[in-house]
Enzyme design. Structure first.
Site, PDB file in Angstrom:
ATOM      1  N   GLU A  88       0.612  -1.103   0.390  1.00 50.27           N
ATOM      2  CA  GLU A  88      -0.392  -0.162   0.013  1.00 50.27           C
ATOM      3  C   GLU A  88       0.596   1.216   0.316  1.00 50.27           C
ATOM      4  O   GLU A  88       0.686   1.900  -0.384  1.00 50.27           O
ATOM      5  CB  GLU A  88      -0.855  -0.341   0.919  1.00 50.27           C
ATOM      6  CG  GLU A  88      -2.205  -1.068   1.142  1.00 50.27           C
ATOM      7  CD  GLU A  88      -2.474  -1.265   2.243  1.00 50.27           C
ATOM      8  OE1 GLU A  88      -2.321  -1.680   3.459  1.00 50.27           O
ATOM      9  OE2 GLU A  88      -4.167  -1.160   2.225  1.00 50.27           O
TER      10      GLU A  88
ATOM     11  N   GLU B 134      -3.665  -9.661   3.923  1.00 43.81           N
ATOM     12  CA  GLU B 134      -4.456  -9.418   5.316  1.00 43.81           C
ATOM     13  C   GLU B 134      -5.606 -10.136   5.654  1.00 43.81           C
ATOM     14  O   GLU B 134      -5.888 -10.277   6.927  1.00 43.81           O
ATOM     15  CB  GLU B 134      -5.330  -7.904   5.333  1.00 43.81           C
ATOM     16  CG  GLU B 134      -4.314  -6.585   5.211  1.00 43.81           C
ATOM     17  CD  GLU B 134      -3.217  -6.408   4.118  1.00 43.81           C
ATOM     18  OE1 GLU B 134      -3.338  -6.531   3.133  1.00 43.81           O
ATOM     19  OE2 GLU B 134      -3.024  -5.468   3.444  1.00 43.81           O
TER      20      GLU B 134
END
Ligand code: T1G
Length: 683
Positions: free
Chosen positions: A109, A129
């Protein structure tokens, strides 16, 4: 000359390009000081005229592998990662991410917030995640679809699987892939070239061409769910990822970020995420043995002997051949040896058919396997693992011979699943060289390896066993000697309780359905059919399994068991089995009219497991509650998102379990009672 912007971030300027390096071993996780350093770097880049562009990368083994998962448990503080990434993306000077190692989660990210991305050829990138019961909470669900499209973004985030650099380039996830050793130079060149860039910098959050196509594809999300149903079964994170990507497609970026934050918050506080984060660390904790010094000398295992070429012996031999260690396989009969080697070859050829091995690999591995009928041939190996019939008498014969044959310093291990390793050690003159290496069938597939430490096993032998487990790709769990060690002892009450429940009046399909809904792939009755009805001995002079076996109903693949199976192996309760249930009920004077609800089935089966786990812990058979959870997850496919028995018990409520056990007439283990009384927890 580089200056420290925080404890873990430095900045240096080379020809007008700021090189920002994160140094937070072991995986450069984006903990507080890294976020502080990156935020300060953004301020420096913005405010220092000497800086025309920037490169963000890291020292050590990898570009950041994500947020600092350990920080979740202690409470996070500002600056938050989404804001730091937004600050970097909003800079008016070009910022290049130089990606290497495993850029995962928040690390990827961060790279998505940079204007350009260059990756080393060996780099991998992903958003795993979901494996922690979370979703990418630092803009990943909003930026990734804008870069590679909603469908591929969903695939990456809902599976959590990383992609290699060339694939990432092809997807448009990175701008360039370069040789590993030229990464930083290439990144600096890209940054320098970008200085001359006319017009607004390429900001992923402003990229709307790819997302426009997704917006026009009305069936996109329904298709994804229809084609990927298995990803959503039992777990909650994939659905929140889906909602977040829908927001990316339908809302402006800022609003999509709000939706992502809200969905992340739901997951962050969920029981499933608590369980999966516990499992993440528990899986890594099992290799740590507090009372064995880290510098304990290891025995160098360069050759292995396996006694027994049956299912277990063959699978064990494959584990070592797979990593290039030669194995001598001993059998007593030539045809058994030939059959065993044939099964191994068939296994390897099956893997090759799936494209996971080349024909050459098969021959290399087979070339490492030597069959012999003479145990004397084991005189030069560093480790012997016996996988013979589970009888102490046979173990005595084998180990007393090994004691005479094996060279000094050779480890003598037993694959026994329940026999007493301390007693086996007495058959040798060197008990310090004896330990248990308990594999789960099939040994070349199942990830759990119980390393059973005898009272006299030396530290060096135990440390070698633990290290070797990891080397052959297993997760080791250290166990002391007891009947069934950890996993089998833990789950025996589960299997017994399911038999008692069936006799008391809960239909087998109700029991199995309740445990499938809990998250097991199959319920305990169907599991028994699968592993075979003669594998587990249940208490009582007349048992249902005993009666079924007497009627030659030995299991799913052997004429059926509790269920009859159709050609697709779909089971329906067998009338023959129902007759036997009635027969045993009558014999034991059980009315059979007590049917439980699914919730009562779960409690009735799992509370006794928690009780057994607490005893395993208080007896020192397992080092940690987390080890017990790992053994259940890897040995019996306990659903990881439930955390394993001990973590599940904490979440479910220890007092509830104590009360439930007492209501069942069971005396809860002291440790369990005490923890419940003092509001403590196992994990
Ligand atoms: N945070 C904290 N510690 C970590 C960590 C992490 N992200 N990743 C690894 N460790 C520790 C690990 O506990 C072990 O510690 C050591 O590093 C080596 O790990 C906002 C919310 C990177 C592929 O899920 O997949 O970003 O035991 O034994 O086999 O959207 O670690 O040595 O004390 O596994 O070489 C997302 C998790 C986080 C990646 C390396 N990222 N890590 O594997 O070594 S959430 C992940 C891994 C997030 C954002 C969200 C692997 C690895 P110790 P290891 P490895």
């Amino acid at each position: 000359m580089s200056e420290a912007l925080s404890d873990t971030v430095t900045l240096s300027i080379e020809n007008g390009v700021a090189v920002v390096l994160i140094d937070n071993p072991p995986v450069n996780a984006l903990g507080l000081s890294v976020r502080q350093g990156l935020s300060a770097a953004a301020d420096r880049i913005a405010g220092d005229d000497a800086i025309k562009a920037a490169v963000i990368s890291a020292k050590g083994r990898t570009f950041p592998a994500g947020a600092d998962i350990a920080e979740f448990a202690i409470g996070m503080r500002e600056p938050w990662l989404p804001g730091v990434i937004q600050k970097i993306e909003s800079l008016e000077k070009p910022v290049v991410a130089a990606i290497f190692g495993t850029a995962l989660g928040g690390g990827l990210e961060l790279a998505l917030g940079c204007h350009y991305r260059v990756a080393a050829m060996s780099a991998k990138m992903g958003l795993p995640e979901v494996q922690l019961g979370l979703l990418p909470g630092a803009g990943g669900t909003q930026r990734l679809p804008r870069l590679i499209g909603a469908e591929r973004a969903l695939q990456m985030m809902a599976t959590g699987k990383p992609v290699k650099a060339p694939v990432a380039k092809q997807m448009g996830l990175v701008d360039k892939v370069v040789a590993d050793d030229t990464l930083m130079a290439e990144a600096a060149a890209m940054a320098t070239a970008a200085i001359a860039h006319e017009g607004p910098l390429p900001r992923v959050s402003e990229k709307d061409d790819v997302i426009a196509k997704d917006k026009a594809d009305a069936g996109l999300f329904d298709r994804f769910v229809a084609e990927n149903g298995r990803l959503f079964r039992g777990v909650i994170a994939p659905e929140q990822i889906l909602h977040s990507v829908k927001a990316a497609v339908s809302l402006p970026f800022a609003e999509g970020m709000k939706a992502e934050a809200e969905n992340f918050g739901k997951l962050f506080t969920s029981d499933q995420s608590r369980a999966l984060r516990h499992v993440f660390f528990a899986m890594r904790e099992t290799t740590k043995v507090p009372d064995i010094a880290k510098d304990t000398p290891l025995i160098d295992v360069k050759s292995v002997g396996v006694i027994g070429a049956g299912t277990m012996g063959g699978g064990i031999a494959m584990c070592f051949a797979n990593i290039g260690i030669p194995v001598k396989i001993v059998e007593v009969k030539a045809e058994a040896l030939e059959r065993g080697l044939g099964v191994i070859r068939k296994n390897y050829e099956g893997t090759a058919k799936k494209g996971r091995l080349t024909a050459e690999d098969v021959e290399t591995r087979m070339g490492l396997l030597t069959g012999t009928l003479d145990m004397e041939d084991l005189s030069d190996v560093d480790l012997v693992i016996e996988a013979v019939f589970e009888s102490m008498e046979i173990k005595e014969k084998v180990f007393s011979r090994l004691d005479k044959i094996c060279k000094p310093g050779a480890i003598m291990a037993s694959n026994t699943s329940f026999l007493d390793i301390d007693h086996i050690a007495t058959f040798t003159s060197r008990p310090e060289m004896v330990l248990g290496l308990h594999y789960f069938s099939p040994a070349n597939v199942m990830p759990l390896l119980e390393v059973v430490r005898g009272a006299k096993s030396s530290d060096s032998v135990v440390a070698t066993g633990m290290k070797l487990a990891t080397k052959i790709g297993k997760t080791p769990v250290l166990a002391r000697v007891c009947d069934g060690f950890i996993a089998n002892r833990l789950m025996y009450p589960y299997m017994v309780s399911s038999q008692e429940m069936l006799l008391a009046g809960t239909p087998m399909q109700v029991i199995d359905a309740a445990m499938r809904d809990y998250g097991f792939a199959m319920g305990p009755i169907a599991l028994l059919d699968l592993i075979g009805l003669d594998v587990i001995t249940f208490p009582g002079e007349m048992t249902m399994t005993g009666e079924l076996v007497a009627q030659e109903r030995r299991g799913q693949k052997l004429n059926g068991g509790f269920y009859d199976y159709d050609e697709k192996r779909k089971g329906t309760p067998s009338p023959a089995a129902l007759d036997i249930v009635d027969k045993v009920r009558k014999h034991r004077g059980i009315a059979g009219d007590h049917e439980l609800s699914p919730e009562q089935v779960v409690a009735g089966l799992l509370y006794p497991v928690v009780h057994e786990g607490a005893k395993i812990l208080e007896e020192g058979i397992a080092l940690r509650a987390g080890d017990i959870d790992v053994a259940a997850i890897l040995g019996y496919n306990w659903p990881a998102y439930q955390g394993g028995p001990m973590c599940w018990a904490d979440i479910h409520g220890l007092s509830k379990i104590v009360a439930g056990l007492e209501a069942m007439g069971l005396k809860p283990a002291e440790l369990l009672k005490n923890l419940a009384a003092e509001g403590g927890s196992f994990t």
